[in-house]
Design an enzyme around this catalytic site. Structure first.
Site, mmCIF file in Angstrom:
data_model
loop_
_atom_site.group_PDB
_atom_site.id
_atom_site.type_symbol
_atom_site.label_atom_id
_atom_site.label_comp_id
_atom_site.label_asym_id
_atom_site.label_seq_id
_atom_site.Cartn_x
_atom_site.Cartn_y
_atom_site.Cartn_z
ATOM 1 N N GLY A 130 -3.362 0.369 -6.265
ATOM 2 C CA GLY A 130 -2.972 0.564 -7.666
ATOM 3 C C GLY A 130 -2.543 1.973 -8.020
ATOM 4 O O GLY A 130 -2.615 2.350 -9.192
ATOM 5 N N ASN A 174 0.497 3.026 -8.068
ATOM 6 C CA ASN A 174 1.652 2.859 -8.969
ATOM 7 C C ASN A 174 1.182 2.448 -10.361
ATOM 8 O O ASN A 174 1.676 2.973 -11.358
ATOM 9 C CB ASN A 174 2.622 1.809 -8.415
ATOM 10 C CG ASN A 174 3.587 2.398 -7.412
ATOM 11 O OD1 ASN A 174 4.533 3.101 -7.783
ATOM 12 N ND2 ASN A 174 3.345 2.153 -6.138
ATOM 13 N N LEU A 216 1.050 -9.120 -4.098
ATOM 14 C CA LEU A 216 1.389 -9.782 -2.845
ATOM 15 C C LEU A 216 1.533 -11.302 -2.941
ATOM 16 O O LEU A 216 1.776 -11.960 -1.937
ATOM 17 C CB LEU A 216 0.367 -9.404 -1.767
ATOM 18 C CG LEU A 216 0.292 -7.888 -1.513
ATOM 19 C CD1 LEU A 216 -0.683 -7.570 -0.386
ATOM 20 C CD2 LEU A 216 1.668 -7.300 -1.211
ATOM 21 N N ASN A 225 10.119 -5.839 -9.759
ATOM 22 C CA ASN A 225 9.251 -5.556 -8.619
ATOM 23 C C ASN A 225 9.718 -4.259 -7.974
ATOM 24 O O ASN A 225 10.909 -3.939 -7.997
ATOM 25 C CB ASN A 225 9.373 -6.700 -7.607
ATOM 26 C CG ASN A 225 8.550 -6.451 -6.351
ATOM 27 O OD1 ASN A 225 7.384 -6.058 -6.409
ATOM 28 N ND2 ASN A 225 9.152 -6.673 -5.185
ATOM 29 N N HIS A 281 9.877 -2.467 -4.252
ATOM 30 C CA HIS A 281 9.719 -2.737 -2.828
ATOM 31 C C HIS A 281 9.917 -1.421 -2.071
ATOM 32 O O HIS A 281 10.859 -0.676 -2.358
ATOM 33 C CB HIS A 281 10.725 -3.784 -2.355
ATOM 34 C CG HIS A 281 10.463 -4.210 -0.949
ATOM 35 N ND1 HIS A 281 9.494 -5.144 -0.622
ATOM 36 C CD2 HIS A 281 10.987 -3.786 0.227
ATOM 37 C CE1 HIS A 281 9.462 -5.285 0.687
ATOM 38 N NE2 HIS A 281 10.350 -4.476 1.238
ATOM 39 N N ASP A 284 11.930 -10.970 -2.629
ATOM 40 C CA ASP A 284 12.678 -9.711 -2.469
ATOM 41 C C ASP A 284 14.195 -9.867 -2.584
ATOM 42 O O ASP A 284 14.944 -9.041 -2.062
ATOM 43 C CB ASP A 284 12.347 -9.036 -1.118
ATOM 44 C CG ASP A 284 10.890 -8.623 -1.027
ATOM 45 O OD1 ASP A 284 10.278 -8.361 -2.077
ATOM 46 O OD2 ASP A 284 10.347 -8.579 0.096
ATOM 47 N N GLU A 342 8.277 6.600 -5.389
ATOM 48 C CA GLU A 342 7.799 5.615 -6.379
ATOM 49 C C GLU A 342 7.206 6.330 -7.597
ATOM 50 O O GLU A 342 7.487 5.966 -8.741
ATOM 51 C CB GLU A 342 6.750 4.696 -5.735
ATOM 52 C CG GLU A 342 7.357 3.798 -4.671
ATOM 53 C CD GLU A 342 6.379 2.844 -4.003
ATOM 54 O OE1 GLU A 342 6.835 1.833 -3.474
ATOM 55 O OE2 GLU A 342 5.159 3.113 -4.003
HETATM 56 C C1 GAR Z 1 3.753 0.243 -2.941
HETATM 57 O O1 GAR Z 1 4.287 1.120 -1.990
HETATM 58 C C2 GAR Z 1 4.738 -0.871 -3.240
HETATM 59 O O2 GAR Z 1 6.076 -0.470 -3.127
HETATM 60 C C3 GAR Z 1 4.397 -1.857 -2.156
HETATM 61 O O3 GAR Z 1 2.993 -1.825 -2.066
HETATM 62 C C4 GAR Z 1 2.547 -0.494 -2.373
HETATM 63 C C5 GAR Z 1 1.412 -0.623 -3.367
HETATM 64 O O4 GAR Z 1 0.772 0.615 -3.497
HETATM 65 N N1 GAR Z 1 4.885 -3.178 -2.462
HETATM 66 C C6 GAR Z 1 5.257 -4.043 -1.532
HETATM 67 O O5 GAR Z 1 5.207 -3.810 -0.346
HETATM 68 C C7 GAR Z 1 5.776 -5.376 -2.063
HETATM 69 N N2 GAR Z 1 6.394 -6.137 -1.033
HETATM 70 P P1 GAR Z 1 -0.201 0.867 -4.744
HETATM 71 O O6 GAR Z 1 -1.166 -0.328 -4.813
HETATM 72 O O7 GAR Z 1 -0.932 2.123 -4.413
HETATM 73 O O8 GAR Z 1 0.636 0.969 -5.978
#
Ligand code: GAR
Length: 201
Positions: A18, A20, A94, A111, A113, A154, A183
């Site tokens: 989490g 992001n 996910l 989303n 990615h 995606d 990000e």
């Molecule tokens: C992030 O890097 C996001 O881009 C990726 O998971 C991570 C979550 O990090 N998402 C994917 O891979 C989706 N296919 P976080 O929980 O620290 O935000």
């Protein structure tokens, strides 16, 4: 739930750490920067996920939903309605979004990615797996993609991409750090821009 003022309300769906989600919460808490949105709800499919603790720390309501509950219109839609949600942001979520949510929130679900889609997308490509595949393939660059969510994993329309070099000596962990930094820098601003174009009923 009554809307407070005219702020548009975001639900973040996340499954894990989490970072992001926290970054987006911080951005929208800073009224100087944002155009008038707020993170009103965190939805998570794992009761032990760190994102739930982050939500608590910032006083953002959260809900844990199993896959079955997520796929039940009578459970998830009333939750989103109760919190008067205008837009849904997937940040490390996910599970696939059910079609009935995509139809209800047309062009209002995005989303992030952690690669330059269409490269390194699709089933099983998430988080660390993406960065390991990028390094294994000897890529010289990677990046992030923000896209609208469609019924296919995606593959929704791309809203924003930006890239970062990958050095020959970079490990998957190095690449992950670089991608997280992109990000952190871009995702909240992109959400803010999309939110400002959303019309609410
Ligand atoms: C992030 O890097 C996001 O881009 C990726 O998971 C991570 C979550 O990090 N998402 C994917 O891979 C989706 N296919 P976080 O929980 O620290 O935000």
């Amino acid at each position: 739930m009554e809307k407070q003022g005219n702020k548009k309300r975001i639900a973040i769906f996340a499954s894990g750490n989490g970072t992001n989600a926290e970054n987006i919460i911080r951005y929208f808490n800073d009224n100087e920067r944002s155009c008038g949105g707020e993170v009103a709800l965190i939805v998570c499919n794992r009761p032990d996920a760190m994102v739930l603790q982050r939500a608590d720390r910032f006083g953002v309501p959260s809900a844990v939903m199993t896959k079955t509950e997520l796929n039940d219109p009578d459970t998830i839609l009333p939750l989103l309605d109760r919190h008067a949600i205008d837009m849904i942001v997937l940040a490390g979520f996910l599970l696939m979004m059910p079609v009935f949510i995509i139809e209800r929130y047309q062009e209002k679900i995005i989303n992030i990615h952690p690669s330059l889609l269409p490269k390194y997308g699709g089933k099983g490509m998430y988080g660390h797996h993406v960065h390991a595949a990028v390094v294994a393939a000897g890529e010289t660059e990677t990046g992030i993609t923000v896209h609208f969510v469609s019924e296919r994993c995606d593959e929704g329309n791309i809203i924003f991409q930006t890239n970062v070099p990958v050095a020959a000596t970079d490990t998957p962990e190095d690449v992950e750090r670089k991608v997280h930094s992109l990000e952190r820098e871009h995702f909240p601003r992109i959400i803010d821009e999309i939110l400002s174009n959303i019309t609410t009923p």
